[in-house]
Design a protein around this motif. Structure first.
Motif, short mmCIF file in Angstrom:
data_model
loop_
_atom_site.label_atom_id
_atom_site.label_comp_id
_atom_site.label_asym_id
_atom_site.label_seq_id
_atom_site.Cartn_x
_atom_site.Cartn_y
_atom_site.Cartn_z
N UNK A 86 52.62 -60.03 66.62
CA UNK A 86 51.20 -59.69 66.35
C UNK A 86 51.14 -58.60 65.06
N UNK A 87 52.34 -57.81 65.02
CA UNK A 87 52.41 -56.90 63.59
C UNK A 87 52.82 -58.00 62.44
N UNK A 88 53.56 -58.82 62.48
CA UNK A 88 53.69 -59.59 61.21
C UNK A 88 52.51 -60.17 61.00
N UNK A 89 51.65 -60.80 62.17
CA UNK A 89 50.55 -61.63 61.65
C UNK A 89 49.42 -60.53 61.08
N UNK A 90 49.57 -59.44 61.45
CA UNK A 90 48.52 -58.51 61.01
C UNK A 90 48.96 -58.06 59.76
N UNK A 91 50.18 -57.64 59.45
CA UNK A 91 50.48 -56.92 58.11
C UNK A 91 51.28 -57.81 57.25
N UNK A 92 52.07 -58.88 57.65
CA UNK A 92 52.66 -59.92 56.78
C UNK A 92 52.40 -61.28 57.33
N UNK A 93 51.30 -62.01 56.95
CA UNK A 93 51.01 -63.04 57.77
C UNK A 93 51.96 -64.18 57.47
N UNK A 94 52.43 -63.85 56.02
CA UNK A 94 53.51 -65.26 55.59
C UNK A 94 54.77 -64.99 55.81
N UNK A 95 55.28 -63.80 56.69
CA UNK A 95 56.48 -63.75 57.26
C UNK A 95 57.11 -64.71 58.32
N UNK A 96 58.38 -65.01 58.33
CA UNK A 96 58.79 -65.93 59.41
C UNK A 96 58.49 -65.32 60.95
N UNK A 97 58.38 -64.18 60.75
CA UNK A 97 57.87 -63.54 62.23
C UNK A 97 56.71 -63.91 62.74
N UNK A 98 55.74 -64.41 61.80
CA UNK A 98 54.32 -64.62 62.20
C UNK A 98 54.32 -66.11 62.79
N UNK A 99 55.36 -66.75 62.76
CA UNK A 99 55.29 -68.21 62.92
C UNK A 99 55.34 -68.68 64.31
N UNK A 100 54.66 -69.56 64.72
CA UNK A 100 54.45 -70.06 66.19
C UNK A 100 55.09 -71.48 66.35
N UNK A 101 55.90 -71.80 67.23
CA UNK A 101 56.56 -73.20 67.44
C UNK A 101 55.42 -74.13 68.06
N UNK A 102 55.54 -75.20 68.36
CA UNK A 102 54.41 -76.22 68.90
C UNK A 102 54.10 -75.85 70.20
N UNK A 103 55.15 -74.97 70.82
CA UNK A 103 54.31 -74.59 72.28
C UNK A 103 53.53 -73.35 72.25
N UNK A 104 53.30 -73.01 70.95
CA UNK A 104 52.37 -71.83 70.65
C UNK A 104 53.29 -70.36 71.21
N UNK A 105 54.74 -70.50 70.97
CA UNK A 105 55.55 -69.34 71.26
C UNK A 105 56.13 -68.85 69.95
N UNK A 106 56.17 -67.47 69.54
CA UNK A 106 56.57 -66.82 68.53
C UNK A 106 58.14 -67.16 68.35
N UNK A 107 58.46 -67.99 67.60
CA UNK A 107 59.68 -68.61 67.73
C UNK A 107 60.85 -67.46 67.43
N UNK A 108 60.59 -67.19 66.00
CA UNK A 108 61.48 -66.16 65.28
C UNK A 108 61.50 -64.88 65.81
N UNK A 109 60.37 -64.48 66.24
CA UNK A 109 60.14 -63.19 66.85
C UNK A 109 61.01 -63.06 68.39
#
Length: 419
Positions: A296-319
């Motif tokens: 959520x922090x990555x989505x809010x402040x660094x949306x292009x970060x790998x930490x803001x990515x979700x996998x196909x199941x909707x899970x924050x994979x890298x986080x």
């Protein structure tokens, strides 16, 4: 994909909430608290349950109005500003080196009784526990919540079996008489017992994934707390009846001791499996909530970060992977350091008290009427626990001040409330 999947129902939400509160706490806190307060432990549970009610109701009201993966930090952001939000987020993440590895160590201890000889050393058992956590988390919220619901049913069945086989009667549940000198040990016990209701703030991160957050999220918190409170009280009655407390060894093995006393050696394997699953359930939700906090922090402040990515199941994979690596490193460091688990527990409690307190302050500003009054009462409860924890609060306060000062130099953070 930028949105989490809405897979949590009322039943699975109750299962997640109750197992999170029971998990590690059931296997150590009642016996430790009994060693401090003796028979007056039953009074301590009554006080704690009454004190937790306004906190749970306030979190339920906040989550119903603001369902977000940011959890407590999001509530603080809505009430105050982004700088305070990020300080809270990093404070929550800071529990990884102290609170979660302690729980992993306890789960690993049960896993050692199940694993083959080559993998039964403490570090291997803990690393395998972390690996299993990552696998379950990456499988998706639906699978994870169903697993935790099944574990919750198993825990309740275990405690009921203890009460029935142990012939618990009315004389065992009668509250002892109180004197003025009894309140000191009760207060000291409460400082440890607060751990049992740590998890409400972690569940706040799951609000965004409920199918019907407006209706089901508040009910899941309230019913989960009630179930957990009743199970803790019931097991404490059994601990007191059979004297499964008073030494360091008994404090850490009260459930295996009682199980062997009531059911014989044949219960050892079952207790090891149940102990592992109960501890795993708590760590599982914290793994979920920590990964969602980072996401959520990555989505809010660094949306292009790998930490803001979700996998196909909707899970924050890298986080999730980052959380797993930190847990593994923290578990190894904790095992090699030899620091007592009770120290880790108190340090983690300090972090959670600050998070609860700031959430209650946010609620006072965001809510109105009845719920604002509840939030005020809950703030007083948190301040009381703050005092009982003593020196352990220095860890949380020191980190909070550090994060606050560091974030003052971040140009991306607004000082204004975000309504």
């Amino acid at each position: 994909m930028s949105e989490l999947k809405k897979d949590i129902t009322l039943v699975t939400g109750i299962g997640q909430m109750s197992t999170t509160l029971l998990g590690t706490g059931l296997f150590m806190v009642p016996a430790i608290a009994a060693s401090i307060a003796g028979q007056h432990l039953l009074w301590a549970w009554v006080i704690l349950l009454c004190a937790v009610c306004p906190i749970a109701l306030t979190f339920a009201a906040l989550g119903k109005r603001y369902p977000n993966a940011g959890g407590a930090s999001y509530f603080v952001k809505k009430a105050f500003n982004s700088r305070l939000e990020r300080a809270m987020a990093w404070l929550f993440i800071s529990v990884m080196p102290v609170g979660v590895p302690a729980a992993v160590a306890l789960a690993g201890g049960f896993a050692q009784q199940i694993l083959p000889a080559g993998l039964s050393d403490p570090i291997s058992a803990q690393l395998l526990t972390v690996l299993l956590l990552i696998v379950v988390n990456l499988a998706g919220t639906r699978s994870s919540s169903r697993l935790q619901t099944a574990i919750a049913i198993g825990i309740v069945a275990l405690v009921v079996a203890f009460m029935v086989k142990g012939s618990v009667g009315t004389e065992d549940v009668t509250l002892p008489k109180l004197t003025s000198t009894d309140f000191v040990p009760i207060g000291q016990a409460l400082a440890v017992m607060f751990w049992c209701f740590v998890g409400i703030e972690a569940f706040a991160h799951m609000g965004e994934e409920f199918k019907n957050p407006q209706r089901d999220y508040p009910l899941a918190i309230l019913l989960g707390c009630v179930i957990a409170g009743l199970v803790y009280w019931a097991f404490s009655v059994v601990v007191l009846k059979f004297g499964a407390y008073g030494t360091s060894e008994l404090d850490r093995s009260s459930i295996p001791y009682i199980a062997q006393l009531l059911f014989g050696a044949k219960a050892t394997l079952l207790i090891s499996v149940m102990g592992f699953l109960a501890c795993f359930a708590t760590i599982n939700l914290y793994t979920q909530s920590l990964s969602r906090m980072i996401w959520s922090q990555a989505r809010e402040y660094k949306p292009q970060s790998p930490l803001a990515k979700l996998n196909r199941k909707g899970v924050p994979l890298n986080a999730t992977l980052v959380v797993g690596v930190v847990l593994a490193l923290g578990s190894v460091a904790g095992e090699l350091s030899g620091v007592d688990l009770e120290v880790f527990l108190k340090l983690a409690n300090g972090v959670f008290v600050v998070i609860y307190l700031m959430s209650m302050f946010a609620a006072i500003k965001l809510l109105s009427g009845y719920y604002r009054g509840l939030a005020f009462v809950a703030s007083l409860v948190c301040l009381s626990v703050f005092g009982f924890l003593g020196w352990a609060m220095l860890y949380a306060l020191g980190l909070f001040c550090l994060f606050w000062m560091v974030l003052s130099h971040s140009p991306a953070i607004s000082e204004q409330p975000t309504d």
